[in-house]
Design a protein around this motif. Structure first.
Motif, PDB file in Angstrom:
ATOM      1  N   ARG A   1       0.834  -1.209   0.000  1.00 25.08           N
ATOM      2  CA  ARG A   1       0.000   0.000   0.000  1.00 25.08           C
ATOM      3  C   ARG A   1       0.867   1.257   0.000  1.00 25.08           C
ATOM      4  O   ARG A   1       0.610   2.212  -0.728  1.00 25.08           O
ATOM      5  CB  ARG A   1      -0.943  -0.013   1.216  1.00 25.08           C
ATOM      6  CG  ARG A   1      -1.867   1.177   1.265  1.00 25.08           C
ATOM      7  CD  ARG A   1      -2.956   0.974   2.297  1.00 25.08           C
ATOM      8  NE  ARG A   1      -3.780  -0.185   2.033  1.00 25.08           N
ATOM      9  CZ  ARG A   1      -4.787  -0.232   1.160  1.00 25.08           C
ATOM     10  NH1 ARG A   1      -5.087   0.841   0.455  1.00 25.08           N
ATOM     11  NH2 ARG A   1      -5.470  -1.336   0.987  1.00 25.08           N
ATOM     12  N   ILE A   2       1.922   1.256   0.810  1.00 24.76           N
ATOM     13  CA  ILE A   2       2.825   2.410   0.871  1.00 24.76           C
ATOM     14  C   ILE A   2       3.567   2.556  -0.451  1.00 24.76           C
ATOM     15  O   ILE A   2       3.716   3.660  -0.979  1.00 24.76           O
ATOM     16  CB  ILE A   2       3.820   2.272   2.046  1.00 24.76           C
ATOM     17  CG1 ILE A   2       3.090   2.058   3.378  1.00 24.76           C
ATOM     18  CG2 ILE A   2       4.764   3.467   2.108  1.00 24.76           C
ATOM     19  CD1 ILE A   2       2.074   3.114   3.728  1.00 24.76           C
ATOM     20  N   ASP A   3       4.016   1.428  -0.993  1.00 27.46           N
ATOM     21  CA  ASP A   3       4.693   1.447  -2.291  1.00 27.46           C
ATOM     22  C   ASP A   3       3.763   2.010  -3.363  1.00 27.46           C
ATOM     23  O   ASP A   3       4.179   2.806  -4.206  1.00 27.46           O
ATOM     24  CB  ASP A   3       5.148   0.035  -2.654  1.00 27.46           C
ATOM     25  CG  ASP A   3       6.065  -0.010  -3.858  1.00 27.46           C
ATOM     26  OD1 ASP A   3       6.762   0.983  -4.140  1.00 27.46           O
ATOM     27  OD2 ASP A   3       6.079  -1.059  -4.537  1.00 27.46           O
ATOM     28  N   THR A   4       2.499   1.629  -3.309  1.00 29.69           N
ATOM     29  CA  THR A   4       1.536   2.079  -4.317  1.00 29.69           C
ATOM     30  C   THR A   4       1.317   3.577  -4.241  1.00 29.69           C
ATOM     31  O   THR A   4       1.365   4.276  -5.250  1.00 29.69           O
ATOM     32  CB  THR A   4       0.200   1.317  -4.169  1.00 29.69           C
ATOM     33  OG1 THR A   4       0.459  -0.087  -4.266  1.00 29.69           O
ATOM     34  CG2 THR A   4      -0.788   1.727  -5.244  1.00 29.69           C
ATOM     35  N   TYR A   5       1.085   4.107  -3.039  1.00 29.97           N
ATOM     36  CA  TYR A   5       0.894   5.553  -3.035  1.00 29.97           C
ATOM     37  C   TYR A   5       2.203   6.306  -3.153  1.00 29.97           C
ATOM     38  O   TYR A   5       2.211   7.475  -3.527  1.00 29.97           O
ATOM     39  CB  TYR A   5      -0.058   6.069  -1.952  1.00 29.97           C
ATOM     40  CG  TYR A   5       0.278   6.025  -0.504  1.00 29.97           C
ATOM     41  CD1 TYR A   5       1.183   6.907   0.057  1.00 29.97           C
ATOM     42  CD2 TYR A   5      -0.402   5.160   0.338  1.00 29.97           C
ATOM     43  CE1 TYR A   5       1.431   6.908   1.410  1.00 29.97           C
ATOM     44  CE2 TYR A   5      -0.168   5.164   1.695  1.00 29.97           C
ATOM     45  CZ  TYR A   5       0.753   6.032   2.233  1.00 29.97           C
ATOM     46  OH  TYR A   5       0.983   6.024   3.585  1.00 29.97           O
ATOM     47  N   GLY A   6       3.312   5.630  -2.995  1.00 27.28           N
ATOM     48  CA  GLY A   6       4.606   6.223  -3.344  1.00 27.28           C
ATOM     49  C   GLY A   6       4.742   6.404  -4.850  1.00 27.28           C
ATOM     50  O   GLY A   6       5.242   7.427  -5.329  1.00 27.28           O
ATOM     51  N   VAL A   7       4.273   5.412  -5.612  1.00 23.80           N
ATOM     52  CA  VAL A   7       4.280   5.535  -7.073  1.00 23.80           C
ATOM     53  C   VAL A   7       3.298   6.625  -7.510  1.00 23.80           C
ATOM     54  O   VAL A   7       3.572   7.377  -8.455  1.00 23.80           O
ATOM     55  CB  VAL A   7       3.959   4.180  -7.759  1.00 23.80           C
ATOM     56  CG1 VAL A   7       3.839   4.336  -9.262  1.00 23.80           C
ATOM     57  CG2 VAL A   7       5.022   3.146  -7.419  1.00 23.80           C
ATOM     58  N   CYS A   8       2.182   6.748  -6.809  1.00 24.12           N
ATOM     59  CA  CYS A   8       1.227   7.817  -7.091  1.00 24.12           C
ATOM     60  C   CYS A   8       1.897   9.184  -6.891  1.00 24.12           C
ATOM     61  O   CYS A   8       1.746  10.089  -7.712  1.00 24.12           O
ATOM     62  CB  CYS A   8       0.011   7.663  -6.175  1.00 24.12           C
ATOM     63  SG  CYS A   8      -1.303   8.841  -6.474  1.00 24.12           S
ATOM     64  N   ASP A   9       2.655   9.315  -5.827  1.00 27.87           N
ATOM     65  CA  ASP A   9       3.384  10.553  -5.541  1.00 27.87           C
ATOM     66  C   ASP A   9       4.444  10.808  -6.612  1.00 27.87           C
ATOM     67  O   ASP A   9       4.628  11.940  -7.078  1.00 27.87           O
ATOM     68  CB  ASP A   9       4.015  10.462  -4.150  1.00 27.87           C
ATOM     69  CG  ASP A   9       4.679  11.747  -3.706  1.00 27.87           C
ATOM     70  OD1 ASP A   9       4.145  12.837  -3.990  1.00 27.87           O
ATOM     71  OD2 ASP A   9       5.737  11.648  -3.049  1.00 27.87           O
TER      72      ASP A   9
END
Length: 174
Positions: free
Chosen positions: A27-35
């Protein structure tokens, strides 16, 4: 608001709902890619900011950056309707408007051209990575459709920039 809280010093972070997870969590990796995508889109905006020919697209990209913050909130489990079907329809309208000016696509297009075109393709590929991460995470609603459509928008924008700048599209040759 303090910049450093020291609560993440041991590799953990909090989601919007208060749940603590490892910083390596999907989940953190995913919103890191979003960022990351949001940052790339900001970089793309700088390459079209000075041209009145792309004024509409500049503000469209700004709107998308705000929506990507909304997506980050959704991915971090913040309650709310962060991305809705109307957002997807808005992107589709913008795609259709740009497509009206473009010649029919007859082959695959190389991700090459001016700096602005290359930035479009970088954004598009990061957007596709975000989409893959969201699928792994199990996101199945308007948010996933939004990201899929955003990558389509970025591809069409690359062609639109080529067309408006009088550049020649580079086709893939086998």
């Amino acid at each position: 608001m303090a910049i450093y809280t020291k609560t993440g010093d041991k590799g953990m972070t909090s989601l919007a709902n208060g749940e603590r997870v490892l910083k390596s969590d999907l989940r953190i990796d995913t919103y890191g890619v979003c960022d990351e995508l949001n940052s790339w889109i900001g970089y793309l905006r700088t390459s079209i900011a000075t041209s009145s020919v792309f004024e509409a697209q500049y503000f469209q990209l700004q709107w998308m950056q705000n929506k990507l913050f909304n997506l980050g909130a959704l991915l971090s489990k913040a309650p709310g309707d962060w991305i809705v079907a109307e957002d997807v329809l808005k992107i589709e309208h913008w795609i259709d408007t740009m497509q009206q000016e473009l010649p029919a696509q007859r082959s695959f297009v190389l991700p090459a051209g001016s700096e602005a075109v290359c930035r479009c393709h970088l954004c598009r590929t990061v957007c596709r990575r975000l989409e893959r991460k969201m699928i792994l995470l199990g996101v199945e609603d308007d948010a996933l459709i939004f990201v899929n459509r955003l990558s389509d928008y970025l591809f069409v924008l690359s062609r639109f920039v080529i067309s408006r700048n009088g550049e020649k599209e580079e086709s893939w040759s086998k």
